[in-house]
Design an enzyme around this catalytic site. Structure first.
Site, PDB file in Angstrom:
ATOM      1  CG  ASN A 382      -1.678   1.318   1.359  1.00  0.00           C
ATOM      2  OD1 ASN A 382      -2.664   1.521   0.660  1.00  0.00           O
ATOM      3  ND2 ASN A 382      -1.239   2.221   2.233  1.00  0.00           N
ATOM      4  CD  GLU A 383      -1.266   5.939   0.429  1.00  0.00           C
ATOM      5  OE1 GLU A 383      -0.657   6.298   1.464  1.00  0.00           O
ATOM      6  OE2 GLU A 383      -2.277   6.520   0.018  1.00  0.00           O
ATOM      7  CG  ASN A 437      -4.600   4.229  -1.767  1.00  0.00           C
ATOM      8  OD1 ASN A 437      -5.342   3.363  -2.197  1.00  0.00           O
ATOM      9  ND2 ASN A 437      -3.721   3.994  -0.808  1.00  0.00           N
ATOM     10  CE1 TYR A 443      -4.820  15.129   3.629  1.00  0.00           C
ATOM     11  CE2 TYR A 443      -5.181  12.911   2.833  1.00  0.00           C
ATOM     12  CZ  TYR A 443      -5.084  13.802   3.876  1.00  0.00           C
ATOM     13  OH  TYR A 443      -5.244  13.365   5.163  1.00  0.00           O
ATOM     14  CD1 TRP A 517      -8.594   6.913   4.861  1.00  0.00           C
ATOM     15  CD2 TRP A 517      -8.372   4.725   4.411  1.00  0.00           C
ATOM     16  NE1 TRP A 517      -7.701   6.397   5.759  1.00  0.00           N
ATOM     17  CE2 TRP A 517      -7.546   5.059   5.505  1.00  0.00           C
ATOM     18  CE3 TRP A 517      -8.402   3.410   3.969  1.00  0.00           C
ATOM     19  CZ2 TRP A 517      -6.752   4.112   6.141  1.00  0.00           C
ATOM     20  CZ3 TRP A 517      -7.616   2.483   4.602  1.00  0.00           C
ATOM     21  CH2 TRP A 517      -6.799   2.841   5.671  1.00  0.00           C
ATOM     22  CE  LYS A 538      -8.340  11.689   4.803  1.00  0.00           C
ATOM     23  NZ  LYS A 538      -7.378  11.798   5.914  1.00  0.00           N
TER      24      LYS A 538
END
Length: 755
Positions: A382-383, A437, A443, A517, A538
């Site tokens: 992930n990321e 994502n 953001y 999310w 969130k």
């Protein structure tokens, strides 16, 4: 036969590295499992939750062994993040990884008569070889899932292979309507006297198939005629039992609840379950609750699953680590397509030992959870490009994907890309399916950027099955206003954002999955945003599960069939202005609004209905009707709305940006950016900029204004973001970044000499 003894009661605990006890320490705190020492400080906003080595201890008596040669195992269902287990002062096992089960044969360490001392040292401090290294959630420490004592005969179903159940079941549907069940079990130290008897029972408890195999060659395929398939709307489960038989005596037994289903992904059609196109629309979930941390009970896990089911979701991404068997059981029983993953997240460590930890955690994830029909996807990272890319990182991903396919060729592999991952390059075509994502509208960029980005990627890569693995924005139920905007943290902006995203996804069924999310607000000790420290806000539901935010109900309108209607803004209870806007969500084609019993009018629409009404000062009852569904709230018309409705930082940030530009009046913000040698720039990492106090302070101010993150070395989310550049972070904050802001920052930085 096997005996499982629950050891969750009677523990002593001390929150310090007190050392291995020689007797049960009566002066330690009495606790019951599940337990974490970060239940409060992991989410209270104190800014420095305890990470270190703590000790648990209790005594137990050796279970009665009716046959000679029996074995006794200690089973730890999870221990965050590293753990050493001792019996009577001798180490039985050491385990790295805070989210999977592990066991130790402690037979030779135990006294047959009297009490035995069991001690466990749990440690959630950072260790370079253990993932996660750094991430946007709290790394809780403790024995937070429970401990068992397992007594088995000398010959038994295997307990030593990566915490697995010793039984593997692979149901495969047949075109004729039946199914073939591939069965395999593993037996420790069998001889010619032992056989394995398999039995398959349907949900009604009737045996529908059986087989018998020698204990040293247990693999067999059996047929189940007219098999009832497991589906999201009909999660039908069979029970497979393997009995280890010695002549006329049952020695050991294991079982699994399994489902018959087939699935695939198509770049143009999306997810296909049992031959039917089934776009997966759902949520991500972390495993903690308010002031419980991650020490959740089976009832807690099932409650979470039921709340998600009421939302109408058909998929859950279980982020960012292996979750409890209880929650996978809930997903099997309630009907969710699950994405299960390992904590290979955010920060890549090139140490070979770290990669081996990924390998170990992936083996545990798959071997322990193979039999769950809800799991359709294994996630390998992930990321991970937050810290940049390297040949070794790409190579490690290929190795993990290969391992996942070797361990389980029946399921699909997937990956969650960070938003700035290039749309072409070596990180693509590694896993079977892919996801991004994206936080456009929070953001980065505007919420309206989501649809075009997805369409562009889909057009450029028609061979890639694309999903949206994270998207969302903060929503704090204190903040309200008539003109919601990005970064105001209001419940209204969160609802508008999700209104848009629900429609974007509904219009693109080829997106194989989407995961909000997050389902629930969760603990993140490093965060301090929106006036709420220690949390990521969130969630569609608050961290205590008590309040479902307005954004929850827009998805219920899209995803459920039972008639529903929901009036937004019940916490925006005091309103000013000549007229008020009243938003209503419903899955019905028409909604009628009533104020104080009088009809304001009826509207035909699709999911979102917006009414405007003039209110007299004082209280008013507002009701909405859609068929048999009805909802009502009470509003008060006031001269001035409460100041608490607006986060003070919203005004301060706007003034801060204005002041920033006042100080940049001598800069040409339309000129191309330059990057002279020997000077700092927006292309330097935060870690590099930290070498100069002047450069670091300048960038810290800019990042705070645009993203609301306060980055300081060694504090909060620094470890996760220190390898990022201002350019990358500012791009993520695009929607909040005025034109020329990045250029102005660069123009200031290139005046500073490198240290």
């Amino acid at each position: 036969m096997r005996t499982i003894i629950d050891l969750d009661q009677g523990w002593k605990f001390i929150r310090e590295g007190a050392g291995l006890p020689t007797a049960l320490p009566e002066h330690w705190q009495s606790v019951e499992l599940p337990h974490t020492w970060n239940a409060v400080d992991g989410m209270d906003g104190g800014g420095n939750y305890y990470r270190g080595r703590c000790w648990y201890a209790r005594t137990f008596e050796m279970p009665r062994q009716p046959l000679p040669g029996g074995r006794v195992y200690v089973e730890i269902l999870a221990a965050g993040q590293q753990a050493a287990v001792y019996v009577n002062g001798r180490q039985a096992v050491y385990h790295e990884g805070g989210y999977s089960s592990f066991r130790a044969d402690v037979t030779e360490l135990c006294r047959e008569d009297g009490e035995n001392l069991l001690a466990v040292a749990c440690d959630n401090s950072n260790k370079d070889s253990v993932y996660p290294q750094s991430a946007d959630f709290t790394f809780y420490g403790g024995l937070y899932r429970g401990v068992n004592l397992i007594s088995v005969p000398h010959t038994h179903f295997d307990l030593d292979h990566f915490g697995g159940p010793g039984l593997k079941v692979t149901p495969r549907p047949c075109p004729c309507g039946g199914a073939k069940f591939e069965l395999e079990s593993w037996v420790t130290d069998p001889d010619e006297n032992f056989t394995v008897m398999y039995s398959i029972k349907n949900a009604e408890g009737h045996e529908v198939a059986s087989a018998v195999r020698p204990a040293d060659s247990t693999k067999v395929t059996v047929a189940v005629p007219n098999a009832h398939r497991w589906d999201i709307d009909d999660p039908y489960l069979y029970t497979v039992t393997a009995t280890l038989q010695r002549r006329n005596e049952a020695y050991d037994e294991v079982s699994a609840r399994v489902g018959v289903r087939e699935f695939s992904c198509d770049p143009q059609k999306g997810f296909i379950l049992n031959g039917a196109a089934t776009p997966l629309r759902g949520v991500s979930r972390h495993q903690d609750k308010l002031y419980q941390g991650n020490a959740l009970t089976r009832a807690d896990h099932f409650e979470d699953a039921r709340i998600i089911k009421e939302l109408g979701a058909n998929t859950i991404r279980l982020a960012h680590y292996q979750h409890s068997q209880d929650f996978y059981d809930a997903c099997d029983q309630l009907g969710f397509a699950v994405w299960a993953e390992i904590p290979f997240i955010s920060v890549f460590n090139q140490d070979p030992a770290a990669h081996e930890n990924c390998v170990s955690q992936l083996k545990e994830l798959i071997i322990q959870n193979y039999n769950h029909p809800s799991i359709c996807f294994w996630g390998i990272s992930n990321e991970i490009l937050i810290g940049g890319i390297s040949d070794k990182l790409v190579e490690n991903h290929h190795e993990l994907n290969k391992l996942a396919k070797e361990l389980d060729p029946t399921r699909l592999t997937t990956i969650a890309h960070v938003s700035m991952t290039p749309t072409s390059g070596p990180m693509h075509h590694i896993t079977d399916v892919e996801s991004y994502n994206h936080y456009f509208g929070w953001y980065g960029g505007k919420m309206e950027d989501n649809g075009p980005w997805l369409d562009k990627f889909h057009a450029e890569h028609p061979d890639i099955c694309l999903g949206l693995s994270e998207y969302g924005c903060e929503g704090i139920v204190t903040y309200h206003g008539p003109s919601p905007a990005c970064k105001d943290y209001s419940e209204e902006y969160q609802a508008l954002y999700h209104e848009h995203m629900a429609k974007v996804l509904d219009e693109r069924p080829w997106i194989w999955s989407s995961h909000v999310w997050n389902m629930f607000d969760f603990g993140c000790a490093a965060r301090n945003e929106g006036g709420v420290a220690g949390r990521n806000n969130k969630g569609l539901v608050t961290i205590d599960r008590r309040t479902r935010k307005d954004s929850y109900y827009i998805y219920q309108a899209y995803w459920t069939k039972t008639p529903m209607v929901h009036i937004c803004g019940r916490r925006y209870a005091q309103r000013a202005g000549a007229a008020v806007e009243i938003r209503v969500y419903s899955n019905q084609p028409q909604v009628e609004l009533l104020i104080d019993g009088e009809s304001v009018g009826k509207q035909a629409g699709d999911k979102v209905f917006v009414f405007t009404a003039a209110l007299e000062p004082g209280f008013h009852i507002v009701a909405a009707k859609a068929g048999d569904a009805m909802d009502s709230i009470t509003l008060e018309k006031v001269e001035q709305e409460p100041a608490v409705y607006v986060l003070p930082e919203v005004k301060e940030r706007a003034e801060g940006v204005a002041n920033w530009f006042k100080l940049a009046v001598d800069l040409d913000l339309t000129a191309p950016m330059e990057f002279p040698e020997g000077k700092y720039s927006v292309k330097d990492s935060m870690e590099t900029l930290a070498q100069s106090p002047e450069a670091l302070e300048m960038v810290r101010e800019a990042v705070k204004l645009v993203t609301n993150f306060d980055l300081s070395p060694g504090v909060g989310m620094w470890d996760m973001m220190k390898s990022m550049t201002p350019e990358g972070m500012m791009t993520m904050g695009g929607g909040a970044m005025p034109q020329g802001f990045l250029e102005s920052l660069n123009a200031k930085l290139i005046k500073i000499d490198r240290v």
